[in-house]
Motif scaffolding. Structure first.
Motif, mmCIF file in Angstrom:
data_model
loop_
_atom_site.group_PDB
_atom_site.id
_atom_site.type_symbol
_atom_site.label_atom_id
_atom_site.label_comp_id
_atom_site.label_asym_id
_atom_site.label_seq_id
_atom_site.Cartn_x
_atom_site.Cartn_y
_atom_site.Cartn_z
ATOM 1 N N THR A 199 11.332 -24.188 12.518
ATOM 2 C CA THR A 199 10.111 -25.058 12.593
ATOM 3 C C THR A 199 10.527 -25.799 13.974
ATOM 4 N N THR A 200 9.122 -25.945 14.747
ATOM 5 C CA THR A 200 9.289 -26.794 16.023
ATOM 6 C C THR A 200 9.482 -28.383 15.805
ATOM 7 N N PHE A 201 10.193 -29.024 16.543
ATOM 8 C CA PHE A 201 10.293 -30.563 16.655
ATOM 9 C C PHE A 201 8.990 -31.029 16.576
ATOM 10 N N ARG A 202 8.565 -31.894 15.563
ATOM 11 C CA ARG A 202 7.455 -32.292 15.398
ATOM 12 C C ARG A 202 7.409 -33.857 15.079
ATOM 13 N N THR A 203 6.456 -34.290 15.576
ATOM 14 C CA THR A 203 6.165 -35.827 14.974
ATOM 15 C C THR A 203 4.869 -35.661 13.919
ATOM 16 N N GLU A 204 4.766 -36.681 13.074
ATOM 17 C CA GLU A 204 3.530 -36.617 12.220
ATOM 18 C C GLU A 204 3.059 -37.912 11.885
ATOM 19 N N SER A 205 1.642 -37.932 11.714
ATOM 20 C CA SER A 205 0.987 -39.292 11.567
ATOM 21 C C SER A 205 -0.272 -39.032 10.775
ATOM 22 N N GLY A 206 -0.915 -40.258 10.066
ATOM 23 C CA GLY A 206 -1.952 -40.424 9.585
ATOM 24 C C GLY A 206 -1.888 -39.773 7.986
ATOM 25 N N TYR A 207 -1.127 -40.393 7.060
ATOM 26 C CA TYR A 207 -0.696 -39.996 5.750
ATOM 27 C C TYR A 207 -1.820 -40.529 4.852
ATOM 28 N N VAL B 107 6.813 -31.601 19.706
ATOM 29 C CA VAL B 107 7.774 -32.236 20.789
ATOM 30 C C VAL B 107 8.820 -31.599 21.166
ATOM 31 N N ARG B 108 9.610 -31.969 22.257
ATOM 32 C CA ARG B 108 10.699 -31.053 22.608
ATOM 33 C C ARG B 108 12.162 -31.947 22.390
ATOM 34 N N HIS B 109 11.928 -32.863 21.607
ATOM 35 C CA HIS B 109 13.292 -34.146 21.583
ATOM 36 C C HIS B 109 13.629 -33.863 20.255
ATOM 37 N N LEU B 110 15.122 -33.759 19.846
ATOM 38 C CA LEU B 110 15.441 -33.641 18.614
ATOM 39 C C LEU B 110 15.162 -34.807 17.834
ATOM 40 N N GLU B 111 15.412 -36.093 18.521
ATOM 41 C CA GLU B 111 15.271 -37.465 18.007
ATOM 42 C C GLU B 111 13.871 -37.797 17.341
ATOM 43 N N ASP B 112 12.846 -37.199 18.175
ATOM 44 C CA ASP B 112 11.674 -37.558 17.665
ATOM 45 C C ASP B 112 11.439 -36.964 16.157
ATOM 46 N N ASP B 113 12.125 -35.557 16.195
ATOM 47 C CA ASP B 113 11.988 -34.927 14.965
ATOM 48 C C ASP B 113 12.746 -35.444 13.623
#
Length: 407
Positions: free
Chosen positions: A86-94, A106-112
């Motif tokens: 799975t690609t690093f990702r952020t999520e919103s709007g639940y 996204v490209r950064h591990l911390e964001d995931d």
């Protein structure tokens, strides 16, 4: 921290991570498998997270399947094994308190990692065994603590099922839930009503099968999560009794529901309605009925050969275990299995005569008398009043049953 030895499941997947890294991307093992590896537990699923976008992943491997590409997940097939990547990702709007309305790659591990539920699940592992810990998950593992990543109120507002997962992990790992996370569960418990019963069902069963199920049940009561589960509101005292059982750990889903039904004092019709509300499979309901019947019989010292005849080996095990944990059953769980094994027959189909035999040889007319006579013959065989032989059964029926039915 670097692990000296990786489990075989990770070793088999190392080429996947190495291929991604050689192409200039980051790639890690993530999720519960990392947690369980550090705890020395067996792992089941190997999940991989990467900075490569789905199309970039697919370009690197010959065989892939789009298992959830809209959320960044591609299954890589390697030597007969599938690895979800799975690609690093952020999520919103639940809006439904369960699934994100929008996913951004996204490209950064911390964001995931910061979108994950608990610190002990927000660990990443490199192919060489190096653990990446950005949220002090290792310290929480060592301390035996379940802590939400970031603000717990945000995490539970995003996905209300995470509250049940916290309780489930407390049971499975025998961990404590840290105060701020526990307080947020109490504050947001009502959101559990937004979650599909099937998902709650899954977490509840896993919780009851944990090594510290008493802790999980206590937390269900303490946080009022139990009040938002089917059929449990108003049963705090009954559930508290379960939470005080020192050896509470169910071995199967049948045992889980038999234990709950026993302590709620449910009759057969009420038990069926209760389990249907939990969306329980029909074959499980059938077995729970048998296990519960045996548990009640042990509670009231009414176990008989007839009761055992109605069981199966599995439901005898389940009912005996539930009764034993509850303080009603014998210390030897093999007692009723041995008695069951000694029964002359174990199924009505083993009876050496049929309804057709009764009509042909005893001139019985089709109707309820046939079934009634067969039931009485089964009872007589179980009580060893007659042997399970064709002629002996017909003679017994003629001498003892058919005459009675004509009076």
């Amino acid at each position: 921290m670097q692990l000296a030895q990786l489990p075989e499941e990770f070793i088999g997947a190392q080429p996947i991570l190495e291929t991604l890294e050689h192409a200039g991307y980051e790639a890690y093992f993530v999720g519960g498998s990392v947690r369980d590896t550090i705890l020395g537990k067996a792992i089941h699923d190997v999940d991989i997270a990467t900075s490569a976008y789905p199309e970039e992943v697919k370009a690197l491997f010959k065989r892939t399947v789009d298992t959830g590409i809209e959320h960044g997940t591609v299954m890589i097939l390697d030597h007969g094994t599938g690895y979800e990547t799975t690609t690093f990702r952020t999520e919103s709007g639940y809006q439904d308190y369960r699934r994100p309305d929008e996913v951004t790659f996204v490209r950064h591990l911390e964001d995931d990692l910061k979108r994950r539920d608990f610190t002990i699940n927000a660990l990443a592992l490199k192919h060489d065994g190096t653990v990446v810990d950005l949220f002090d998950g290792l310290a929480d593992l060592k301390a035996g603590v379940i802590r939400a990543v970031g603000n717990p109120e945000d995490r539970f507002g995003e996905d209300a099922l995470r509250m049940m997962r916290a309780v489930r992990f407390a049971s499975q790992l025998n961990f404590a839930i840290e105060p701020a996370t526990l307080a947020a569960i109490k504050d947001h418990a009502s959101l559990l009503s937004k979650i599909a019963v099937e998902r709650i069902h899954e977490e509840f069963v896993k919780m009851m099968m944990g090594s510290a199920a008493h802790r999980g049940m206590g937390l269900m009561i303490q946080t009022t999560l139990a009040d938002y589960c089917p059929g449990l509101v108003g049963h705090t005292i009954d559930l508290s009794t379960i939470a005080t059982l020192p050896k509470l750990r169910m071995a199967s889903e049948v045992e889980v529901w038999a234990m709950v039904a026993l302590h709620l004092g449910l009759s057969y019709p009420d038990m069926v309605e209760f389990l249907q509300a939990w969306k329980t499979a029909n074959h499980i309901i059938k077995d729970v009925n048998l296990a519960l019947h045996l548990a009640y019989a042990q509670q009231y010292h009414q176990v008989s050969d007839q009761v055992l005849f109605e069981m199966t080996p599995d439901t005898i095990t389940a009912g005996s275990h539930v009764a034993q944990i509850s303080g009603y059953g014998p210390s030897d769980l093999n007692l009723w299995q041995d008695a069951y094994a000694k029964l002359p027959i174990h199924d009505k189909h083993e009876l050496a005569v049929t309804g057709a035999d009764l009509m042909h040889d005893l001139n019985l007319q089709p109707g309820p008398a046939i079934g009634d006579t067969l039931d009485k013959l089964i009872a007589a065989v179980i009580k060893q009043q007659v042997t399970n032989e064709h002629t002996a059964l017909l003679d017994y029926a003629k001498d003892n049953l058919v005459k009675d039915s004509t009076k």
